[in-house]
Design an enzyme around this catalytic site. Structure first.
Site, PDB file in Angstrom:
ATOM      1  N   LYS A 184     -40.523  62.285 -21.743  1.00 57.65           N
ATOM      2  CA  LYS A 184     -41.226  61.904 -19.883  1.00 57.65           C
ATOM      3  C   LYS A 184     -42.819  61.999 -20.281  1.00 57.65           C
ATOM      4  CE  LYS A 184     -43.287  61.853 -16.755  1.00 57.65           C
ATOM      5  NZ  LYS A 184     -43.178  61.687 -15.090  1.00 57.65           N
ATOM      6  N   LYS A 243     -53.628  64.379 -15.955  1.00 62.73           N
ATOM      7  CA  LYS A 243     -52.614  65.851 -16.441  1.00 62.73           C
ATOM      8  C   LYS A 243     -51.867  65.120 -17.784  1.00 62.73           C
ATOM      9  CE  LYS A 243     -49.367  67.061 -14.048  1.00 62.73           C
ATOM     10  NZ  LYS A 243     -48.593  66.890 -14.652  1.00 62.73           N
ATOM     11  N   GLU A 256     -39.140  62.160 -14.810  1.00 61.66           N
ATOM     12  CA  GLU A 256     -38.902  61.423 -13.589  1.00 61.66           C
ATOM     13  C   GLU A 256     -39.414  60.280 -13.766  1.00 61.66           C
ATOM     14  OE1 GLU A 256     -41.464  60.787 -10.963  1.00 61.66           O
ATOM     15  OE2 GLU A 256     -42.579  62.209 -11.596  1.00 61.66           O
ATOM     16  N   PHE A 257     -39.528  59.492 -13.603  1.00 60.82           N
ATOM     17  CA  PHE A 257     -39.865  58.061 -14.485  1.00 60.82           C
ATOM     18  C   PHE A 257     -40.551  57.456 -13.024  1.00 60.82           C
ATOM     19  CE2 PHE A 257     -37.284  58.528 -17.432  1.00 60.82           C
ATOM     20  CZ  PHE A 257     -38.181  59.104 -18.722  1.00 60.82           C
ATOM     21  N   LEU A 258     -40.804  57.668 -11.143  1.00 66.39           N
ATOM     22  CA  LEU A 258     -40.884  57.600 -10.338  1.00 66.39           C
ATOM     23  C   LEU A 258     -42.679  57.205 -10.099  1.00 66.39           C
ATOM     24  CD1 LEU A 258     -38.871  59.687  -8.212  1.00 66.39           C
ATOM     25  CD2 LEU A 258     -37.935  57.170  -9.644  1.00 66.39           C
ATOM     26  N   LYS A 281     -44.188  72.857   5.915  1.00 60.28           N
ATOM     27  CA  LYS A 281     -43.608  71.683   5.286  1.00 60.28           C
ATOM     28  C   LYS A 281     -41.904  72.077   6.046  1.00 60.28           C
ATOM     29  CE  LYS A 281     -45.976  70.188   1.176  1.00 60.28           C
ATOM     30  NZ  LYS A 281     -45.643  69.981  -0.327  1.00 60.28           N
ATOM     31  N   ARG A 295     -55.701  62.486  -4.510  1.00 63.49           N
ATOM     32  CA  ARG A 295     -55.739  63.178  -5.842  1.00 63.49           C
ATOM     33  C   ARG A 295     -56.353  62.720  -7.417  1.00 63.49           C
ATOM     34  NH1 ARG A 295     -50.178  66.300  -6.009  1.00 63.49           N
ATOM     35  NH2 ARG A 295     -49.845  64.441  -5.982  1.00 63.49           N
ATOM     36  N   CYS A 313     -50.983  62.445 -12.055  1.00 62.76           N
ATOM     37  CA  CYS A 313     -50.241  62.406 -13.679  1.00 62.76           C
ATOM     38  C   CYS A 313     -50.598  62.096 -14.614  1.00 62.76           C
ATOM     39  CB  CYS A 313     -48.811  61.399 -13.409  1.00 62.76           C
ATOM     40  SG  CYS A 313     -48.150  62.056 -11.839  1.00 62.76           S
TER      41      CYS A 313
HETATM   42  C1  UGA Z   1     -46.895  56.772 -12.833  1.00 61.87           C
HETATM   43  C2  UGA Z   1     -45.586  56.303 -13.984  1.00 61.87           C
HETATM   44  O1  UGA Z   1     -45.531  55.402 -13.968  1.00 61.87           O
HETATM   45  C3  UGA Z   1     -44.366  56.341 -13.348  1.00 61.87           C
HETATM   46  O2  UGA Z   1     -43.451  55.899 -14.137  1.00 61.87           O
HETATM   47  C4  UGA Z   1     -44.004  58.439 -13.831  1.00 61.87           C
HETATM   48  O3  UGA Z   1     -42.864  59.125 -12.814  1.00 61.87           O
HETATM   49  C5  UGA Z   1     -45.313  58.532 -12.864  1.00 61.87           C
HETATM   50  O4  UGA Z   1     -46.279  58.965 -13.698  1.00 61.87           O
HETATM   51  C6  UGA Z   1     -45.498  60.621 -12.570  1.00 61.87           C
HETATM   52  O5  UGA Z   1     -45.733  60.975 -14.146  1.00 61.87           O
HETATM   53  O6  UGA Z   1     -45.073  61.307 -12.500  1.00 61.87           O
HETATM   54  P1  UGA Z   1     -48.380  56.652 -11.084  1.00 61.87           P
HETATM   55  O7  UGA Z   1     -49.176  57.837 -11.265  1.00 61.87           O
HETATM   56  O8  UGA Z   1     -47.172  57.548  -9.488  1.00 61.87           O
HETATM   57  O9  UGA Z   1     -46.862  57.154 -11.902  1.00 61.87           O
HETATM   58  O10 UGA Z   1     -49.027  55.291 -10.789  1.00 61.87           O
HETATM   59  P2  UGA Z   1     -48.978  54.818 -11.577  1.00 61.87           P
HETATM   60  O11 UGA Z   1     -48.676  53.170 -11.076  1.00 61.87           O
HETATM   61  O12 UGA Z   1     -48.640  54.336 -12.782  1.00 61.87           O
HETATM   62  O13 UGA Z   1     -50.670  54.390 -11.720  1.00 61.87           O
HETATM   63  C7  UGA Z   1     -50.995  55.199 -12.676  1.00 61.87           C
HETATM   64  C8  UGA Z   1     -52.334  54.918 -12.963  1.00 61.87           C
HETATM   65  O14 UGA Z   1     -52.968  53.295 -13.840  1.00 61.87           O
HETATM   66  C9  UGA Z   1     -53.121  54.449 -11.043  1.00 61.87           C
HETATM   67  O15 UGA Z   1     -54.955  54.702 -10.864  1.00 61.87           O
HETATM   68  C10 UGA Z   1     -53.496  52.608 -11.373  1.00 61.87           C
HETATM   69  O16 UGA Z   1     -54.780  52.273 -10.517  1.00 61.87           O
HETATM   70  C11 UGA Z   1     -53.337  52.800 -12.784  1.00 61.87           C
HETATM   71  N1  UGA Z   1     -52.611  51.833 -13.688  1.00 61.87           N
HETATM   72  C12 UGA Z   1     -51.760  51.314 -13.498  1.00 61.87           C
HETATM   73  C13 UGA Z   1     -53.650  50.609 -14.298  1.00 61.87           C
HETATM   74  O17 UGA Z   1     -54.953  50.981 -14.187  1.00 61.87           O
HETATM   75  N2  UGA Z   1     -53.434  49.276 -14.403  1.00 61.87           N
HETATM   76  C14 UGA Z   1     -52.142  49.681 -14.566  1.00 61.87           C
HETATM   77  O18 UGA Z   1     -51.736  48.095 -15.234  1.00 61.87           O
HETATM   78  C15 UGA Z   1     -51.238  49.768 -14.126  1.00 61.87           C
END
Ligand code: UGA
Length: 453
Positions: A221, A281, A168-170, A49, A346, A278
């Site tokens: 978080k 978990k 992080e909230f990314l 990597k 994942r 995320c």
């Molecule tokens: C999430 C959080 O949104 C981030 O703020 C956080 O930093 C991140 O986890 C983390 O802890 O690292 P992420 O998992 O990348 O981000 O993606 P999301 O856009 O939140 O989606 C997560 C899941 O929820 C996906 O399966 C998505 O399809 C679903 N989702 C999301 C819905 O079913 N409906 C929605 O309105 C939004």
């Protein structure tokens, strides 16, 4: 999303930063810190990597990260290494961004955090003040564990450090955008000095820097992520109810979302539940953290259960239509990623659904714009054909199921595409199509809790 002029946004206080871990959190963070003008060293134990990153190729896909890293490599303010000493020695700030996978009972596995803390302690320079920050999502109290790990690694040397938390909230797929445009940066420490150093890394951004103690920061978080899972689960249950009472979930979501107290975002229903590395978990980990502290977090218990049931409800829809022996049925699948704009599958609900349908004997033709290779690794080839164009998914299939919310899935010419199918049946688990248009196009359309006018 608005365009950001990345070249104009620079730090006023360049720092020497080490980032431990080059996954979906570490690598985008390192890229952004370097782009802001800091001197960044990223550490990973995986030599392949590290070499890949140093040659300008990225092990993960995340918009803008490759160009930022390539630019920083050329400017010599970024390097990846397996050598902790190179990264940690003289660092002003060390960010720990290693994985915290789930253990079998749902708690966070702290093995990589412990290893990182120990190695940091071994390599901190004596006397030089360093802030050791956890960026990974970690249980409340981890700061004490990190302190102990660093001291153990230092083995009596006079190291000078404080621990802090900077969750992080990314969102995956939008990590760089969110780094520039986040609504807040949370920094937590029980040391004011550490908070001052950390806030200098972010103070050039047009955002709130929220300072708090380290335990509160760690909990923020989990609370943020699990609140969002609760919001999604709420609208998923509204969809289940809409189906029974003849209401339309998209209208209900819009109608309630207009109330600023509720807000429009994260109210997109999904028939297969939320997924990804995320949310599932974190919701489990916070529920377990409650139990460990003699508290049953009941809402989260329900979120976990409802989310599991969602997928089975969806599978039932398909078996109700075609019967539970799917051996002579070919299903087209749009989407394997856990959400749009990522190559990550994942804990993707799509992968679970494909596994289940294969279990009923179905043949599957699967397409995803980015996460096909990951899906193939996870699912293998049995009963599955991986196709590289979405048109192919419709070709002589008995039904098409939409499992990921890729924006382009909204724009396909379904009216014509379904003409190539054996039956014009679409199961839209992600609410991508307009049900009225679908009906007018002669599509046998299934999407829970939608009303056809
Ligand atoms: C999430 C959080 O949104 C981030 O703020 C956080 O930093 C991140 O986890 C983390 O802890 O690292 P992420 O998992 O990348 O981000 O993606 P999301 O856009 O939140 O989606 C997560 C899941 O929820 C996906 O399966 C998505 O399809 C679903 N989702 C999301 C819905 O079913 N409906 C929605 O309105 C939004």
């Amino acid at each position: 999303m608005e365009n950001i002029n990345f070249d104009e946004i620079k730090t006023k206080n360049p720092k020497k930063i080490a980032v431990i871990g080059t996954g979906y959190v570490g690598l985008p963070s390192a890229a952004v810190f370097a782009k802001w003008g800091n001197n960044v060293t990223a550490v990973d134990v995986d030599i392949a990597k590290v070499e890949m990153i140093n040659s300008g190729k990225m092990p993960i896909y995340e918009e803008n990260v490759e160009e930022f890293i390539q630019e920083a490599l050329a400017n010599k303010n970024f390097i990846a290494t397996t050598d902790y000493a190179l990264a940690v020695k003289d660092a002003d700030v060390v960010f720990i961004a290693v994985g915290t996978p789930s253990t079998e009972i749902g708690t966070a596995d702290m093995k990589y955090i412990d290893e990182a803390a120990f190695s940091i302690g071994q390599n901190l320079s004596e006397g030089k003040y360093t802030v050791v920050v956890t960026k990974s999502t970690v249980p409340v109290g981890t700061n004490k564990r990190v302190t102990a790990g660093v001291l153990k690694g230092a083995n009596g040397r006079a190291v000078n450090f404080d621990v802090a938390s900077n969750p992080e909230f990314l969102r995956e797929g939008y990590a760089v955008y969110d780094s520039y445009n986040g609504e807040r940066v949370v920094i937590g420490s029980d040391s004011e000095k550490a908070l001052d150093v950390l806030s200098q890394i972010f103070e050039h951004l047009d955002t709130v820097i929220f300072r708090t103690d380290v335990s509160s920061s760690e909990l923020i978080k989990y609370a943020a992520n699990t609140f969002l899972t609760t919001k999604i689960t709420f609208i998923n249950e509204i969809a289940n109810l809409c189906e029974r009472v003849g209401a339309d979930v998209k209208s209900v979501a819009e109608g309630i979302g207009l109330d600023a107290r509720i807000g429009k975002r994260f109210l997109n229903p999904t028939e297969i539940g939320f997924g990804g590395p995320c949310f599932p978990k974190d919701v489990n980990a916070l529920y377990q953290l409650g139990l460990e502290n003699n508290y049953e977090f009941q809402i989260l218990g329900s979120v976990i259960n409802v989310n599991k049931q969602q997928m089975f409800r969806f599978i039932e829809r398909v078996t109700q239509r075609f019967g539970s022996n799917l051996e002579n049925i070919t299903l087209g699948v749009l989407g394997t990623a856990f959400k749009d704009n990522t190559d990550d599958a994942r804990h993707s609900g799509a992968i679970d659904v494909i596994r289940q349908l294969r279990g009923f004997g179905a043949q599957l033709k699967v397409y995803d714009p980015m996460a096909l290779a990951t899906a193939k690794q996870m699912l293998g080839e049995q009963n599955i054909e991986y196709v590289d164009s979405y048109e192919n998914v419709f070709d002589k299939t008995d039904a098409v199921i939409i499992l990921t919310e890729w924006k382009q899935f909204k724009d396909y010419d379904y009216e014509n595409l379904v003409k190539n199918m054996n039956n014009p049946v679409i199961f839209d688990a992600r609410y991508m199509l307009d049900p009225n248009k679908a009906k007018q196009s002669g599509i046998e359309y299934y999407s829970r809790g939608r009303k056809v006018l």
